[in-house]
Design a protein around this motif. Structure first.
Motif, mmCIF file in Angstrom:
data_model
loop_
_atom_site.group_PDB
_atom_site.id
_atom_site.type_symbol
_atom_site.label_atom_id
_atom_site.label_comp_id
_atom_site.label_asym_id
_atom_site.label_seq_id
_atom_site.Cartn_x
_atom_site.Cartn_y
_atom_site.Cartn_z
ATOM 1 N N THR A 95 0.829 -1.203 0.000
ATOM 2 C CA THR A 95 0.000 0.000 0.000
ATOM 3 C C THR A 95 0.870 1.261 0.000
ATOM 4 O OG1 THR A 95 -0.142 -0.096 2.412
ATOM 5 C CG2 THR A 95 -1.886 -1.190 1.164
ATOM 6 N N ALA A 96 0.222 2.405 -0.036
ATOM 7 C CA ALA A 96 0.944 3.677 -0.170
ATOM 8 C C ALA A 96 1.857 3.971 1.005
ATOM 9 C CB ALA A 96 -0.063 4.817 -0.343
ATOM 10 N N ASP A 97 1.537 3.452 2.171
ATOM 11 C CA ASP A 97 2.395 3.682 3.335
ATOM 12 C C ASP A 97 3.503 2.639 3.449
ATOM 13 O OD1 ASP A 97 0.859 1.520 4.025
ATOM 14 O OD2 ASP A 97 0.002 2.396 5.840
ATOM 15 N N GLY A 98 3.700 1.852 2.419
ATOM 16 C CA GLY A 98 4.777 0.876 2.401
ATOM 17 C C GLY A 98 4.481 -0.401 3.138
ATOM 18 N N ARG A 99 3.215 -0.662 3.407
ATOM 19 C CA ARG A 99 2.820 -1.842 4.179
ATOM 20 C C ARG A 99 2.430 -2.973 3.242
ATOM 21 N NH1 ARG A 99 -2.268 -3.607 6.042
ATOM 22 N NH2 ARG A 99 -3.206 -1.728 5.134
ATOM 23 N N PHE A 100 2.949 -4.169 3.507
ATOM 24 C CA PHE A 100 2.520 -5.349 2.766
ATOM 25 C C PHE A 100 1.234 -5.866 3.393
ATOM 26 C CE2 PHE A 100 2.354 -10.018 2.501
ATOM 27 C CZ PHE A 100 2.238 -10.152 1.126
ATOM 28 N N ALA A 101 0.244 -6.153 2.563
ATOM 29 C CA ALA A 101 -1.050 -6.620 3.061
ATOM 30 C C ALA A 101 -1.563 -7.764 2.199
ATOM 31 C CB ALA A 101 -2.063 -5.474 3.059
ATOM 32 N N ARG A 102 -2.204 -8.691 2.853
ATOM 33 C CA ARG A 102 -2.967 -9.735 2.166
ATOM 34 C C ARG A 102 -4.426 -9.488 2.507
ATOM 35 N NH1 ARG A 102 -2.891 -15.068 0.085
ATOM 36 N NH2 ARG A 102 -4.769 -16.230 0.645
ATOM 37 N N VAL A 103 -5.232 -9.218 1.486
ATOM 38 C CA VAL A 103 -6.620 -8.853 1.729
ATOM 39 C C VAL A 103 -7.538 -9.873 1.083
ATOM 40 C CG1 VAL A 103 -6.036 -6.405 1.893
ATOM 41 C CG2 VAL A 103 -6.772 -7.344 -0.303
ATOM 42 N N ASP A 104 -8.658 -10.111 1.748
ATOM 43 C CA ASP A 104 -9.687 -11.010 1.225
ATOM 44 C C ASP A 104 -11.007 -10.621 1.843
ATOM 45 O OD1 ASP A 104 -9.668 -12.087 3.822
ATOM 46 O OD2 ASP A 104 -8.326 -13.727 3.252
ATOM 47 N N ALA A 105 -11.996 -11.482 1.769
ATOM 48 C CA ALA A 105 -13.322 -11.145 2.260
ATOM 49 C C ALA A 105 -13.351 -10.882 3.762
ATOM 50 C CB ALA A 105 -14.307 -12.258 1.908
ATOM 51 N N ASP A 106 -12.387 -11.433 4.488
ATOM 52 C CA ASP A 106 -12.365 -11.289 5.942
ATOM 53 C C ASP A 106 -11.287 -10.342 6.448
ATOM 54 O OD1 ASP A 106 -14.464 -13.212 6.316
ATOM 55 O OD2 ASP A 106 -12.989 -14.798 5.934
ATOM 56 N N HIS A 107 -10.327 -9.996 5.629
ATOM 57 C CA HIS A 107 -9.217 -9.150 6.035
ATOM 58 C C HIS A 107 -9.190 -7.910 5.149
ATOM 59 C CE1 HIS A 107 -8.149 -13.301 7.165
ATOM 60 N NE2 HIS A 107 -7.681 -12.729 8.268
ATOM 61 N N GLU A 108 -9.479 -6.764 5.760
ATOM 62 C CA GLU A 108 -9.569 -5.488 5.054
ATOM 63 C C GLU A 108 -10.522 -5.602 3.863
ATOM 64 O OE1 GLU A 108 -5.911 -3.005 5.105
ATOM 65 O OE2 GLU A 108 -4.884 -4.923 5.516
ATOM 66 N N PRO A 109 -11.769 -5.973 4.159
ATOM 67 C CA PRO A 109 -12.732 -6.245 3.080
ATOM 68 C C PRO A 109 -13.030 -5.040 2.191
ATOM 69 C CG PRO A 109 -13.830 -6.193 5.221
ATOM 70 C CD PRO A 109 -12.358 -6.215 5.498
ATOM 71 N N GLU A 110 -12.941 -3.818 2.724
ATOM 72 C CA GLU A 110 -13.205 -2.649 1.880
ATOM 73 C C GLU A 110 -12.132 -2.488 0.812
ATOM 74 O OE1 GLU A 110 -15.808 0.104 1.707
ATOM 75 O OE2 GLU A 110 -16.575 -1.904 2.156
ATOM 76 N N LEU A 111 -10.881 -2.706 1.183
ATOM 77 C CA LEU A 111 -9.805 -2.639 0.199
ATOM 78 C C LEU A 111 -9.935 -3.780 -0.806
ATOM 79 C CD1 LEU A 111 -7.222 -1.413 -0.885
ATOM 80 C CD2 LEU A 111 -5.935 -2.706 0.843
ATOM 81 N N PHE A 112 -10.284 -4.966 -0.340
ATOM 82 C CA PHE A 112 -10.498 -6.105 -1.229
ATOM 83 C C PHE A 112 -11.599 -5.811 -2.224
ATOM 84 C CE2 PHE A 112 -12.358 -10.530 -1.766
ATOM 85 C CZ PHE A 112 -11.360 -10.974 -2.623
ATOM 86 N N TRP A 113 -12.675 -5.180 -1.753
ATOM 87 C CA TRP A 113 -13.781 -4.794 -2.630
ATOM 88 C C TRP A 113 -13.296 -3.813 -3.697
ATOM 89 C CZ3 TRP A 113 -15.676 0.169 -3.342
ATOM 90 C CH2 TRP A 113 -16.849 0.269 -4.112
ATOM 91 N N ALA A 114 -12.558 -2.791 -3.289
ATOM 92 C CA ALA A 114 -12.141 -1.742 -4.218
ATOM 93 C C ALA A 114 -11.152 -2.244 -5.259
ATOM 94 C CB ALA A 114 -11.529 -0.580 -3.439
ATOM 95 N N LEU A 115 -10.265 -3.142 -4.869
ATOM 96 C CA LEU A 115 -9.269 -3.665 -5.790
ATOM 97 C C LEU A 115 -9.901 -4.417 -6.950
ATOM 98 C CD1 LEU A 115 -6.657 -4.936 -3.198
ATOM 99 C CD2 LEU A 115 -6.159 -3.292 -5.022
ATOM 100 N N ARG A 116 -11.010 -5.077 -6.698
ATOM 101 C CA ARG A 116 -11.673 -5.879 -7.734
ATOM 102 C C ARG A 116 -12.559 -4.983 -8.600
ATOM 103 N NH1 ARG A 116 -14.779 -10.034 -4.525
ATOM 104 N NH2 ARG A 116 -14.744 -8.367 -2.975
ATOM 105 N N GLY A 117 -11.895 -4.196 -9.420
ATOM 106 C CA GLY A 117 -12.573 -3.251 -10.308
ATOM 107 C C GLY A 117 -11.926 -1.895 -10.316
ATOM 108 N N GLY A 118 -11.115 -1.607 -9.303
ATOM 109 C CA GLY A 118 -10.490 -0.293 -9.175
ATOM 110 C C GLY A 118 -9.126 -0.186 -9.811
ATOM 111 N N ASN A 119 -8.691 -1.234 -10.517
ATOM 112 C CA ASN A 119 -7.416 -1.221 -11.223
ATOM 113 C C ASN A 119 -6.246 -0.939 -10.275
ATOM 114 O OD1 ASN A 119 -8.090 -1.771 -14.091
ATOM 115 N ND2 ASN A 119 -9.396 0.020 -13.843
#
Length: 460
Positions: free
Chosen positions: A167-191
């Motif tokens: 992410t922009a703050d240099g953090r590695f993240a693994r996102v899915d339906a249960d972990h940071e779901p809003e980011l997971f939602w946005a990535l699937r269509g937000g390019n």
């Protein structure tokens, strides 16, 4: 503020390379798939692992640069010149892991479909890939992903089960339906607006065999074939996906001799069923007497090259639209614009049948869950110089005007121009995307090919 930096510090922090305009391979590294895209970023980082991506983003932020994520160079033209950005190209992230029992695949951010589909076919599985094996899995998936099995199984974005990114703050993240779901939602269509994707996981489907192939007709038969094809569409089951192309093959050695320099109307199809049922569904097209019929039962691996898309970079201009229908008057207008007697030099005008699962929102889907319309149009011409580019653009405009009365939207993965991305989404989805952008990238570090600006949370 943008500052001038020699990038030697970043190069020292990475195991991968940093390429600048002073390097001998600068032009080769910055070349996009569409060679009319003239990307000239401040530098190009070629990370070999997640730590390299973290270092590249930190360096860019420290030196007042934006970050443009890239993998395979497709749909790069909307990025612009990128003079104020570090291009982070993850082409070296090439992990591929298939779990046949779980029907799951994990790939690195730089993997193309050509490395995935043959492995799946060995296990009687198929992914929701598109028309070209050269396209990258990640970029295709983040924009939606409309492929051969889409009427049955929907967009590839809806089959994504997890995404790994920095992410922009240099953090590695693994996102899915249960972990940071809003980011997971946005990535699937937000390019590429929310981070640099380093890996993606997705579901695949059991397909041992399917009925697939092509029907070649003369280009002069375009009107009759289009009318017969559009008449079929309302009654086709979701298991059948068909496309049609008005196609002119260039007279060059790379093109097979049997079609070189010739023009055709081509119907493509993929049916999740047996030959008897598939042939019956397309009976009215067979009755028109195709010159070539390649339909047969085959493993899903045949879908990778069936569309005959080029695998090597080339210059092209394109136009696209999603259509609610194409009545006989629309067929007449399209044939007048690109048919045998039109004088057009366009390489391809393609229509894809949509509907089915492409129109149905499923629980847990992302920002790009559906596409409006019944047909997806994509037209393409190959300019050889500035003069021919003017001609090609004029011919694309004629095709766009022909279908304009039926246009209901655009498919972002096909739009290769600087376009206001809000037009790709309804108002609620656009507002939600901007809020997620404000949460994860408030300084607008990431420059996706179709930018999503952060919301002004101070006004909320």
């Amino acid at each position: 503020m943008l500052t001038t930096a020699p990038f030697t510090e970043l190069a020292a922090q990475m195991t991968g390379r940093v390429v600048t305009a002073s390097d001998s391979d600068w032009d080769a590294v910055r070349q996009a798939f569409n060679v009319t895209a003239d990307l000239r970023p401040a530098a190009i980082a070629l990370p070999r692992d997640v730590d390299d991506v973290v270092a590249a983003i930190a360096y860019a932020r420290a030196h007042g640069l934006r970050v443009a994520p890239q993998a395979t160079g497709h749909n790069a033209k909307p990025l612009g010149t990128l003079h104020d950005a570090l291009l982070v190209d993850v082409r070296a992230l090439q992990e591929v892991a298939v779990d046949p029992a779980a029907r799951r695949v994990r790939v690195g951010g730089g993997v193309k479909w050509e490395r995935v589909t043959p492995l799946l076919a060995e296990h009687g599985l198929a992914a929701l890939h598109g028309s070209s094996p050269d396209v990258g899995v990640a970029g295709y998936s983040l924009g939606g992903g409309m492929g051969w099995l889409a009427r049955k199984h929907g967009l590839q974005a809806s089959s994504v089960t997890a995404i790994e990114l920095v992410t922009a703050d240099g953090r590695f993240a693994r996102v899915d339906a249960d972990h940071e779901p809003e980011l997971f939602w946005a990535l699937r269509g937000g390019n590429g607006n929310f981070g640099v994707v380093t890996a993606i996981e997705f579901a695949v489907y059991p397909v041992a065999q399917l009925y697939a192939g092509t029907l070649f007709f003369g280009l002069e038969q375009a009107g009759a074939v289009l009318c017969a094809w559009t008449a079929l569409l309302p009654d086709l089951p979701d298991e059948m996906m068909t496309w049609i192309k008005l196609m002119r093959f260039p007279d060059i050695p790379d093109v097979p001799a049997e079609v070189r320099g010739q023009a055709f109307t081509i119907v493509f199809g993929a049916f999740l069923g047996d030959e008897e049922d598939g042939r019956a569904l397309l009976a009215t097209l067979h009755e028109l007497g195709p010159a070539v019929d390649t339909f047969a039962m085959a493993p899903p691996g045949v879908l990778g090259d069936m569309a005959m898309d080029p695998n090597d970079p080339l210059p092209y201009l394109s136009a696209t639209a999603l259509l609610d229908e194409l009545p006989d008057s629309g067929v007449e207008a399209l044939v007048a614009a690109a048919g045998a007697d039109s004088g057009s030099t366009l390489t391809m005008v393609e229509l894809r049948h949509m509907g089915g699962a492409l129109a149905r929102r499923v629980p847990g889907a992302g920002a790009r869950a559906t596409l409006p319309g019944e047909l997806g149009m994509f037209s393409l011409g190959v300019p050889l110089d500035e003069a021919s580019a003017v001609t090609v653009q004029a011919e694309l405009d004629v095709v766009s005007r022909a279908v304009a009365p039926h246009k209901v939207g655009d498919y972002p993965n096909f739009v290769e121009a600087d376009t206001d991305a809000r037009g790709f989404f309804d108002e609620d989805t656009w507002s939600r995307l901007r809020l997620v952008k404000a949460l994860y990238d408030p300084s607008d570090v990431f420059r996706g090919n179709h930018p999503i600006p952060p919301a002004d949370v101070r006004s909320l």
